[in-house]
Design an enzyme around this catalytic site. Structure first.
Site, PDB file in Angstrom:
ATOM      1  N   GLU A  44       0.837  -1.206   0.000  1.00  0.00           N
ATOM      2  CA  GLU A  44       0.000   0.000   0.000  1.00  0.00           C
ATOM      3  C   GLU A  44       0.875   1.261   0.000  1.00  0.00           C
ATOM      4  OE1 GLU A  44      -2.414   0.399   3.488  1.00  0.00           O
ATOM      5  OE2 GLU A  44      -3.844   1.750   2.519  1.00  0.00           O
ATOM      6  N   LYS A 117     -10.237   2.373  -2.206  1.00  0.00           N
ATOM      7  CA  LYS A 117     -10.411   1.797  -0.862  1.00  0.00           C
ATOM      8  C   LYS A 117     -11.738   2.230  -0.250  1.00  0.00           C
ATOM      9  CE  LYS A 117      -7.597   1.462   3.414  1.00  0.00           C
ATOM     10  NZ  LYS A 117      -6.253   1.816   3.966  1.00  0.00           N
ATOM     11  N   CYS A 154      -5.871  -2.891   2.464  1.00  0.00           N
ATOM     12  CA  CYS A 154      -5.600  -2.829   3.908  1.00  0.00           C
ATOM     13  C   CYS A 154      -6.844  -2.896   4.804  1.00  0.00           C
ATOM     14  CB  CYS A 154      -4.740  -1.612   4.229  1.00  0.00           C
ATOM     15  SG  CYS A 154      -3.771  -1.866   5.766  1.00  0.00           S
TER      16      CYS A 154
END
Lengths: 294, 294
Positions: A44, A117, A154
């Protein structure tokens, strides 16, 4: 019937600048391709330090358009090496509108797709809600020459809903660029529980969905601009099979190029044996759309 | 602030008859209470052999009403020992209408509530779709003197949706009576992957929801009425903390009374540190209510 795919995860430290980080990535991708990899997953926000340890308007200078300079460079890299690359970019969509965006570069150099995300964390040292607007592209896998990629990022890793949404949309595997680590002031037992929980979460998604899972995490200590203890990123990038089995795992404290050959056909076999998708009670899940059942 | 609760899991073999099985359970519950347990979890369909290894109309003779003889006997047992008991009954609701039903007996002997298994398996040796109508009570925790119990049953364990539904309804812990084991004709590596996947699934639910999880499985080999290899139930009953940490685990091949003290207050601490419920994208989960996103 096998459907073999060699995958590579580039677990790295921050090398101090975008140029330095991308130069290292170029070396690692070339090495991965030389060793047979057809799919490479980066960590990331690989272009820089994990800047979310503080809230500073100056950090928005790091953001860039998608497509933009990084996707162009990763696209060239993908084409040169004949691999699909999953990268992670701080996306500037408009003034005051930014995302934490995964990008997928096809082996011909084109941008196959992007994922913004969806779940954004905010806890001490991980002030992401300041920087990243929650994604608005939903949970949609990205088609590539190596399969339909369920790319998540994540904090998404903690949500079984995200993994399931990708599986239901036909993802062939789940991929997570991550940046997670320890607060150096926590004790050893708590550190172990946290890293274990992180592995367990990924492994749980593999089991629940009968899919391989790839998670590429950063490594190394990065100091805090606030004078706090900083974050010791715990590495431990890993490659899982569709029963959650640990096929390969990187170390904690050093950069590592993790390579493994997985068999995408095993998912079909596992799902025939344990046909979880057959028995979902979609008539009784309505309250999953509520914040809380109170 | 601690909120300690001693829990006990009764992992048993089949002793050949309802009377023999309940007599053993009575001994184990008394022992658990003597050792401080306030909550006792039994395995799935503990009154008998796992009869779903074949499809036979005669097996419906085993079914009984809820409330009925077994809940009455378990209620007396709960009252005598001052414990809450979670049991598992083959419920006869009407002629031709049967359920796989978990029952919760309060420590005053009353029936606190029941849960009808929502996800019903069907694979070789586990012909449950013949016997059990899928539950129609939804995913509702049951209030007791030791907490709000998110009781689910075996095949439910593979569904993150079920665990989440219980967590969203305020469950303090998740409990799974189970009956899962190996086909003796599978090889050792496959056996290991299956048992690991089962543990991983439970542990994943603990992590995703920040809740303790109790799973009580049966043990021992039971022959197949069809002349097949039968099932070697793999025991491995376990008690997990809210980060998925393994607090206690029973062996594979023998009966065992597994007892551990858990701290229900840790869930609050874990959820403050990792506030997953805060960030769920309920605006983007609609397709969880679809069979498949095609």
């Amino acid at each position: 019937m096998n459907k073999m795919l060699t995958v590579a995860l580039v677990q790295e430290t921050d090398h101090g600048s975008t140029e330095a980080n991308l130069a290292v990535i170029e070396q690692r991708v070339a090495e991965a391709a030389a060793r047979g990899a057809k799919l490479v997953l980066l960590q990331e926000l690989h272009n820089s330090a994990y800047f979310c340890q503080h809230e500073s308007v100056a950090e928005f200078d790091r953001a860039e358009a998608v497509p933009g300079p990084t996707t162009e460079r990763l696209g060239q890299l993908a084409k040169q090496n004949g691999v699909v690359i999953v990268g992670s970019v701080f996306e500037r969509r408009a003034a005051g509108l930014y995302h934490n965006t995964a990008v997928v570069l096809e082996s011909d150099g084109t941008l196959a797709g992007k994922y913004r995300k969806m779940h954004i964390p905010d806890d001490p040292g991980f002030y992401e809600k300041f920087y990243f607007t929650p994604g608005d592209l939903g949970f949609t896998p990205i088609n590539t020459s190596v399969g339909r990629l369920g790319v998540l990022v994540c904090w998404d890793q903690w949500y079984p809903e995200a993994a399931r949404m990708m599986a239901l949309a036909g993802a062939d595997l789940l991929l997570y660029p991550t940046a997670i680590g320890w607060d150096p002031s926590d004790d050893t037992a708590e550190n172990a529980r946290q890293r274990d929980a992180w592995m367990l979460s990924h492994r749980g998604h593999a089991v629940a969905n009968g899919l391989p899972v790839l998670s590429c995490n950063r490594t190394g200590h990065e100091p805090s601009p606030l004078g706090a203890a900083g974050i010791r990123f715990w590495g431990s990038s890993h490659i899982l099979g569709p029963q959650g089995e640990l096929l390969a795992e990187a170390g904690i404290d050093a950069p590592e190029l993790l390579i493994h050959e997985i068999d995408l056909a095993r998912s079909e076999n596992v799902r025939r044996m344990w046909p979880f998708l057959r028995d979902r009670r979609i008539d009784a899940y309505q309250d999953l759309l509520r914040r809380y059942r109170d």
